[in-house]
Motif scaffolding. Structure first.
Motif, PDB file in Angstrom:
ATOM      1  N   SER A 274       0.842  -1.194   0.000  1.00 29.81           N
ATOM      2  CA  SER A 274       0.000   0.000   0.000  1.00 29.81           C
ATOM      3  C   SER A 274       0.876   1.242   0.000  1.00 29.81           C
ATOM      4  CB  SER A 274      -0.869   0.000   1.261  1.00 29.81           C
ATOM      5  OG  SER A 274      -1.553   1.226   1.374  1.00 29.81           O
ATOM      6  N   THR A 275       0.397   2.271  -0.658  1.00 28.38           N
ATOM      7  CA  THR A 275       1.086   3.556  -0.583  1.00 28.38           C
ATOM      8  C   THR A 275       0.171   4.573   0.092  1.00 28.38           C
ATOM      9  OG1 THR A 275       0.312   4.064  -2.796  1.00 28.38           O
ATOM     10  CG2 THR A 275       2.539   3.209  -2.600  1.00 28.38           C
ATOM     11  N   MET A 276      -0.746   4.065   0.881  1.00 30.30           N
ATOM     12  CA  MET A 276      -1.703   4.935   1.566  1.00 30.30           C
ATOM     13  C   MET A 276      -1.318   5.058   3.039  1.00 30.30           C
ATOM     14  SD  MET A 276      -4.101   5.726  -0.689  1.00 30.30           S
ATOM     15  CE  MET A 276      -2.716   6.067  -1.722  1.00 30.30           C
ATOM     16  N   ARG A 277      -1.443   6.261   3.597  1.00 24.18           N
ATOM     17  CA  ARG A 277      -1.157   6.419   5.021  1.00 24.18           C
ATOM     18  C   ARG A 277      -2.213   5.701   5.858  1.00 24.18           C
ATOM     19  NH1 ARG A 277       1.250  11.714   7.659  1.00 24.18           N
ATOM     20  NH2 ARG A 277       1.558  10.106   9.235  1.00 24.18           N
ATOM     21  N   LYS A 278      -3.418   5.653   5.340  1.00 18.04           N
ATOM     22  CA  LYS A 278      -4.493   4.995   6.085  1.00 18.04           C
ATOM     23  C   LYS A 278      -5.015   3.822   5.272  1.00 18.04           C
ATOM     24  CE  LYS A 278      -6.317   8.907   8.756  1.00 18.04           C
ATOM     25  NZ  LYS A 278      -7.397   9.923   8.813  1.00 18.04           N
ATOM     26  N   ASP A 279      -4.957   2.640   5.841  1.00 14.90           N
ATOM     27  CA  ASP A 279      -5.449   1.450   5.152  1.00 14.90           C
ATOM     28  C   ASP A 279      -5.889   0.446   6.195  1.00 14.90           C
ATOM     29  OD1 ASP A 279      -6.020  -0.648   3.493  1.00 14.90           O
ATOM     30  OD2 ASP A 279      -3.949  -1.076   2.942  1.00 14.90           O
ATOM     31  N   ASN A 280      -7.167   0.455   6.520  1.00 19.24           N
ATOM     32  CA  ASN A 280      -7.690  -0.459   7.533  1.00 19.24           C
ATOM     33  C   ASN A 280      -8.508  -1.564   6.885  1.00 19.24           C
ATOM     34  OD1 ASN A 280      -6.558   0.550   9.818  1.00 19.24           O
ATOM     35  ND2 ASN A 280      -8.350   1.697  10.490  1.00 19.24           N
ATOM     36  N   THR A 281      -7.851  -2.334   6.051  1.00 17.37           N
ATOM     37  CA  THR A 281      -8.558  -3.431   5.394  1.00 17.37           C
ATOM     38  C   THR A 281      -7.962  -4.747   5.878  1.00 17.37           C
ATOM     39  OG1 THR A 281      -7.039  -3.130   3.533  1.00 17.37           O
ATOM     40  CG2 THR A 281      -9.215  -2.169   3.316  1.00 17.37           C
ATOM     41  N   GLY A 282      -8.512  -5.244   6.950  1.00 17.16           N
ATOM     42  CA  GLY A 282      -8.036  -6.527   7.469  1.00 17.16           C
ATOM     43  C   GLY A 282      -6.749  -6.396   8.244  1.00 17.16           C
TER      44      GLY A 282
ATOM     45  N   SER B  38      -9.080   5.609   0.956  1.00 18.90           N
ATOM     46  CA  SER B  38      -7.814   6.293   0.722  1.00 18.90           C
ATOM     47  C   SER B  38      -7.549   6.251  -0.776  1.00 18.90           C
ATOM     48  CB  SER B  38      -6.661   5.574   1.425  1.00 18.90           C
ATOM     49  OG  SER B  38      -6.649   5.850   2.793  1.00 18.90           O
ATOM     50  N   ILE B  39      -7.130   7.370  -1.328  1.00 23.50           N
ATOM     51  CA  ILE B  39      -6.906   7.452  -2.774  1.00 23.50           C
ATOM     52  C   ILE B  39      -5.628   8.243  -3.017  1.00 23.50           C
ATOM     53  CG2 ILE B  39      -7.873   8.268  -4.971  1.00 23.50           C
ATOM     54  CD1 ILE B  39     -10.615   8.165  -3.641  1.00 23.50           C
TER      55      ILE B  39
ATOM     56  N   ARG C 295      -5.229   1.437  -6.636  1.00 24.79           N
ATOM     57  CA  ARG C 295      -4.487   0.940  -5.461  1.00 24.79           C
ATOM     58  C   ARG C 295      -4.762   1.767  -4.220  1.00 24.79           C
ATOM     59  NH1 ARG C 295      -0.565  -3.263  -6.219  1.00 24.79           N
ATOM     60  NH2 ARG C 295      -0.020  -2.946  -4.042  1.00 24.79           N
ATOM     61  N   GLY C 296      -5.975   2.284  -4.134  1.00 22.31           N
ATOM     62  CA  GLY C 296      -6.380   2.963  -2.912  1.00 22.31           C
ATOM     63  C   GLY C 296      -6.795   1.921  -1.889  1.00 22.31           C
ATOM     64  N   SER C 297      -7.382   2.377  -0.811  1.00 20.25           N
ATOM     65  CA  SER C 297      -7.868   1.454   0.203  1.00 20.25           C
ATOM     66  C   SER C 297      -9.368   1.645   0.350  1.00 20.25           C
ATOM     67  CB  SER C 297      -7.175   1.730   1.543  1.00 20.25           C
ATOM     68  OG  SER C 297      -7.867   1.056   2.577  1.00 20.25           O
ATOM     69  N   ILE C 298     -10.118   0.529   0.328  1.00 20.21           N
ATOM     70  CA  ILE C 298     -11.584   0.638   0.438  1.00 20.21           C
ATOM     71  C   ILE C 298     -12.005   0.945   1.874  1.00 20.21           C
ATOM     72  CG2 ILE C 298     -11.999  -0.898  -1.520  1.00 20.21           C
ATOM     73  CD1 ILE C 298     -12.936  -2.963   0.734  1.00 20.21           C
ATOM     74  N   SER C 299     -11.078   0.851   2.799  1.00 24.47           N
ATOM     75  CA  SER C 299     -11.365   1.310   4.154  1.00 24.47           C
ATOM     76  C   SER C 299     -10.140   2.016   4.685  1.00 24.47           C
ATOM     77  CB  SER C 299     -11.731   0.157   5.073  1.00 24.47           C
ATOM     78  OG  SER C 299     -11.872   0.687   6.387  1.00 24.47           O
ATOM     79  N   ALA C 300     -10.196   3.335   4.725  1.00 27.15           N
ATOM     80  CA  ALA C 300      -9.040   4.099   5.178  1.00 27.15           C
ATOM     81  C   ALA C 300      -8.894   3.985   6.682  1.00 27.15           C
ATOM     82  CB  ALA C 300      -9.180   5.551   4.768  1.00 27.15           C
ATOM     83  N   GLU C 301      -9.989   4.306   7.390  1.00 28.95           N
ATOM     84  CA  GLU C 301      -9.872   4.314   8.845  1.00 28.95           C
ATOM     85  C   GLU C 301     -11.025   3.656   9.573  1.00 28.95           C
ATOM     86  OE1 GLU C 301      -9.499   8.427   9.988  1.00 28.95           O
ATOM     87  OE2 GLU C 301     -11.532   8.930   9.382  1.00 28.95           O
ATOM     88  N   HIS C 302     -12.133   3.426   8.896  1.00 26.62           N
ATOM     89  CA  HIS C 302     -13.305   2.905   9.610  1.00 26.62           C
ATOM     90  C   HIS C 302     -13.256   1.399   9.848  1.00 26.62           C
ATOM     91  CE1 HIS C 302     -15.841   6.639   8.259  1.00 26.62           C
ATOM     92  NE2 HIS C 302     -14.884   6.924   9.106  1.00 26.62           N
ATOM     93  N   GLY C 303     -12.500   0.685   9.013  1.00 27.23           N
ATOM     94  CA  GLY C 303     -12.421  -0.766   9.176  1.00 27.23           C
ATOM     95  C   GLY C 303     -13.361  -1.500   8.237  1.00 27.23           C
ATOM     96  N   ILE C 304     -13.416  -2.816   8.422  1.00 32.51           N
ATOM     97  CA  ILE C 304     -14.211  -3.677   7.542  1.00 32.51           C
ATOM     98  C   ILE C 304     -15.532  -4.038   8.218  1.00 32.51           C
ATOM     99  CG2 ILE C 304     -14.276  -5.914   6.386  1.00 32.51           C
ATOM    100  CD1 ILE C 304     -12.321  -4.016   5.071  1.00 32.51           C
TER     101      ILE C 304
ATOM    102  N   LEU D 177     -13.411  -7.048   0.593  1.00 34.11           N
ATOM    103  CA  LEU D 177     -12.048  -7.060   1.113  1.00 34.11           C
ATOM    104  C   LEU D 177     -11.034  -7.407   0.030  1.00 34.11           C
ATOM    105  CD1 LEU D 177     -10.219  -6.838   3.603  1.00 34.11           C
ATOM    106  CD2 LEU D 177     -10.674  -9.232   4.081  1.00 34.11           C
TER     107      LEU D 177
ATOM    108  N   SER E 204      -9.015  -4.743  -1.809  1.00 39.28           N
ATOM    109  CA  SER E 204      -7.861  -4.059  -1.219  1.00 39.28           C
ATOM    110  C   SER E 204      -6.815  -5.035  -0.697  1.00 39.28           C
ATOM    111  CB  SER E 204      -8.305  -3.139  -0.067  1.00 39.28           C
ATOM    112  OG  SER E 204      -8.671  -1.866  -0.558  1.00 39.28           O
TER     113      SER E 204
END
Lengths: 506, 506
Positions: free
Chosen positions: A213-221, B380-381, B444-453, B461, B464
């Motif tokens: 990941s190149t994201m500061r925030k990534d809460n996926t699992g 996250s993008i 290649r962003g994150s589908i959950s930046a900070e809230h979680g799954i 899931l 990401s």
């Protein structure tokens, strides 16, 4: 019981080398396969041009930079791509061939050197910087990039690498990550567990885990990359990373101050955090013995202060406005002088002077090695007892002809306890181990602050990790590397499947 | 296929509640045991006074604070000590009783609410602050301490908690850790993977894993605590933590600026990092639609700027010297105004004004919920495409009567994409999912930046996380919780043993 290794470099290497060879010889080889001619042919197909079998070419990979640990590998593989790493490990896993991942080979605990004839998987040819985003400050690169090269690269965009250590000219970012390297800037920029945003790693069976990941925030699992950071290559081989880099400061200032008591040292540190807050970038400590060691071994160095005090603190600031920073530093220094915490001090007037002041701190290691044998310990200790370990060790060794000094990263409670003798002495060693580790454990310190466990400290791991935690390590190792081919006999020895735990653990 | 949940709170809760009940009903209950009278008697012995069985008392634990997710638990356990947590889990594991760990229950993705009749293990009574070291700034506490209480406690020593989020008055530090909470200050103080120094956690079988280091540097084996951070209570229950707290800044400044293009927004951000460097503490973004939403729903709020621009950026600085900080901020603002990146701006003159400016950003969520239905995404993008997701989603929904707005933590590339409609519309939902997640994954962003799954996003899931990474999650889950009793049907569903993966995953 293995005879324990000790730190020594500089002069008179031969006796140490012999001693350590004999030490390693006591670690029984596990029942891994041995490399055959057919294996070598196979690897030549996998990574042509990256297969070394010539004894002379292999020699530098078989021992560490301090010539302290020595292995007997017959094969070095130097892949260039993640896929090649994957192909190599898949094959090794099927063939039950043991593998030591090796970066810049600058570690201090033997983690990157084979113990027997493990195949050395060097990441040195994986040195591509893949991208840098000048808006976010995120660099993506292969694991074999040298830290200093990365720092120069991001410098051209106004950024800096978030870690800095003495070995920066040779150490590789993949090795830094695998060993969770600390260093001088941790106080300011935090550990690699925070700075590394993504990791691509290859498991023992060749599976490529892409968490780049190149994201500061990534809460996926689960944050899987964290498992590869600091596990010394025992769970997987890091192949690519993304790292968050901070903006490069416009101004750097360095001051050195003297204190009469360790209580005053503590207050000096607390006031530094308060006054210098966001611009504080390093707080280093050295005792008089450390300074004297440098002065006695390096005649060209002069005492920067006129006061002979028992304790010294180096303060570095890094900020975006030189005038503001100097004003803060001067206010801080007036405060600690007026309150009596500090009895003397000097502020570098330019970059050359700053380098000189920091140079004294950096030269302690060299000066110690120049004097004779050195027994080195890298521990974290709660601040109240930070210096007590030096005093207690000094008292314990009173009957020996030994000089006990302490220096280190005060801001991180990281103490480098060093004991200097003119020649190696078994009696000193017996008084030091397990004493130092047990002393540290009793205070809930860490027996390895930043150097890792490697081949040096596995026997004492239980002093800093509870048995259930070691069991958990073992389960994870067993799950991810069931054949135990990755870096056997090392950090994770206690976490290894029973089949590869070597004799002295049983 | 589960019917997907959507975010909604404020008015007209009833329809949402009904819809979500039916949604959850589609997740098949796994073959866990059911709580018996004998179990309840047992638990009364384990934690007397901490056993709730009354339906009315349990109700608040059975649904989240937005009343979006609803479970059907018959039993809430409120232990006070780690040993009680251990005893509870050991028993549950032997009896195959499923457990949902619950902190402040302030999550947005249903992670802390039972799906069926899982036992709720609430950490609310574990609220002791055990120690604070005023030299190192390290606090040790139980998992149930409320974030704001911790912040007040360390404030008295001149420190602050390194994270801040809207729910701070109710969320608990153990929950923050388990969900790897992000929030407003991540830009400055980094993620919890760096700030949390130690964790004590209890595994599914009751084993207590003591990794409660209070050392900034500790390289002794695998960094096990990292596995508990962000795994949403599926690998263990965090019982105690040690957290590194930064010094509390003496001065806070807030400015709001307007930009005519997103390119200008980027330049404004880059210049902020450069000029404000070490004092920059937050960079928040809102588009005109977000501002209009607040202005239209909250008549007491007035537009802080006279220019009607498409993009706004909030800049916060936190430093140790008010004069220095204001000088830096003014130099920065002159620079971005002169270069034309910023067309209008205002600087708060005091704390009340600062609060008001930040209040606009914080009120967006409430304003959206006041208008009607809201479909919420937390992604996250990469910075270049940060706003494009809003534009593309707006275009995609052109045929619907929907308002698409974007706001979020620009400094962390964290976009909160929100779609407002007057009433829930299945057509809008179909156009949004999986579109938004796929759009994010392609970049290649994150589908959950900070809230979680949680319960919301497990189906996506894989967008990401690569399949080998999901397999690795599954292996780790299987190793640490072989019976799958910890927080089933959640974040780790894909990592669960097959027996507890619910139907739509197969």
């Amino acid at each position: 019981m293995v005879i324990f290794t000790f730190a020594m470099f500089g002069r008179s290497l031969a006796p140490t080398v012999r001693r350590l060879f004999s030490s390693h010889a006591k670690i029984e080889r596990s029942s891994f396969a041995s490399v055959t001619a057919a294996d070598i042919e196979h690897f030549k197909n996998v990574c042509s041009g990256g297969v070394l079998t010539d004894a002379e070419e292999i020699a530098p990979f078989n021992s560490d930079w301090l010539k302290k640990y020595h292995g007997n590998s017959k094969l070095v593989l130097r892949p260039k791509t993640t896929q090649q790493v994957s192909d190599i490990l898949k094959y090794c896993n099927e063939r039950r061939l043991a593998v030591v991942p090796q970066g810049g080979n600058t570690g201090l605990v033997g983690g990157s050197v084979p113990v027997h004839d493990e195949i050395i998987l060097s990441t040195g040819m994986m040195n591509q910087i893949e991208s840098f985003d000048a808006v976010s400050g995120i660099v993506v690169c292969q694991a074999g990039c040298i830290l200093e090269n990365l720092d120069r690269h991001v410098e051209s965009f106004g950024y800096m690498m978030p870690l800095d250590l003495g070995a920066k000219g040779s150490c590789q970012i993949g090795g830094n990550a695998s060993t969770n390297a600390g260093g001088l800037r941790l106080l300011r920029y935090g550990s690699l567990h925070g700075s590394i945003l993504g990791v691509e790693a290859v498991l023992a069976d060749g599976t490529i885990i892409d968490c780049l990941s190149t994201m500061r925030k990534d809460n996926t699992g689960y944050d899987l990359k964290q498992l590869f950071i600091g596990s010394e290559g025992t769970l997987g081989v890091i192949t690519r990373l993304s790292v968050l880099t901070p903006p490069r400061p416009a101004a750097i200032n360095v001051a050195m101050v003297a204190c009469e008591s360790f209580e005053a040292v503590q207050k000096t540190f607390v006031q530094a955090r308060r006054h210098l807050g966001e611009i504080l970038s390093a707080v280093e400590f050295l005792d008089r013995g450390s300074l004297d060691m440098v002065l006695s071994q390096q005649p060209q160095t002069t005492d920067p202060l006129s006061t002979n005090s028992p304790y010294y603190v180096l303060i570095e600031t890094a900020g975006s406005n030189a005038d503001h920073d100097m004003e803060k530093l001067e206010t801080y220094l007036s405060d600690v002088m007026e309150s009596g915490h500090v009895v003397d001090g000097t502020v570098a007037q330019d970059a050359a002077q700053a380098k000189k002041l920091f140079g004294i701190r950096e030269d302690i290691t060299l000066a110690l090695s120049q004097r004779g044998y050195v027994y080195k310990y890298d521990v974290s200790i709660p601040i109240d007892d930070y210096y007590k370990i030096v005093e207690d060790t000094r008292e314990r060794l009173a009957k020996h002809d030994a000089i006990v000094v302490g220096y280190g990263h005060l801001g991180d409670c990281n103490m480098h306890l060093n004991i200097s003798t003119l020649a190696y002495d078994d009696g000193v060693m017996k008084d030091l181990e397990p004493y130092v580790f047990e002393w540290t454990a009793e205070r809930r310190g860490s027996i390895s602050a930043e150097h890792g466990i490697g081949t040096h400290k596995p026997e004492f791991l239980h002093l800093s990790k509870s048995l259930p935690a070691i069991d958990m390590m073992r389960s994870i190792k067993q799950t991810l590397d069931p054949n135990g081919i990755l870096n056997p006999y090392k950090a994770s020895h206690d976490a290894c499947p029973d089949s590869v735990i070597y004799s002295f653990l049983s």
